[in-house]
Design a protein around this motif. Structure first.
Motif: not given
Length: 111
Positions: A28-32, A59-67, A69-74
């Motif tokens: 699953r995706p996870a934060s640093v 991996v790819v990342s996205r930022k929501a607020g101060r967090v 999150t990373y996930e595996i690239s498709p």
């Protein structure tokens, strides 16, 4: 196949800590923070490792607020799969040539 992307992927996967992060992200995706805590890694170190994984296209990342999150690239492992398929095809072709060469030799009579 271009060597540079493949080199970046293998370089990224060469480190056991980064491979552990990849295994965790496959679930699953996870934060640093979620990725750093289980292995006792400080956040700056975790970010450096994640940057290598991101540069490798794993991996790819996205930022929501101060967090962040990373996930595996498709498409993370498509380059590795293509490289392996090419190696598999080359090995199979070599075995096919060997099989044809063996078939061309006459059998020796056993007396």
């Amino acid at each position: 196949m271009e060597a540079a992307p493949l080199d970046r992927i293998f370089t990224a996967l060469a480190d056991p800590g980064r491979r552990a992060m990849v295994e965790r992200l496959c679930a699953r995706p996870a934060s640093v923070k979620e990725l750093a805590e289980p292995v006792g890694m400080r956040l700056p170190s975790a970010l450096k490792h994640l940057r290598v994984l991101e540069d490798g296209g794993i991996v790819v990342s996205r930022k929501a607020g101060r967090v962040r999150t990373y996930e595996i690239s498709p498409t993370a492992f498509s380059i590795i799969n293509e490289w392996l398929a090419e190696r598999r095809a080359a090995i199979n072709a070599a075995f096919d040539r060997l099989e044809r060469a063996i078939a061309e030799f006459p059998e020796e009579n056993e007396e």
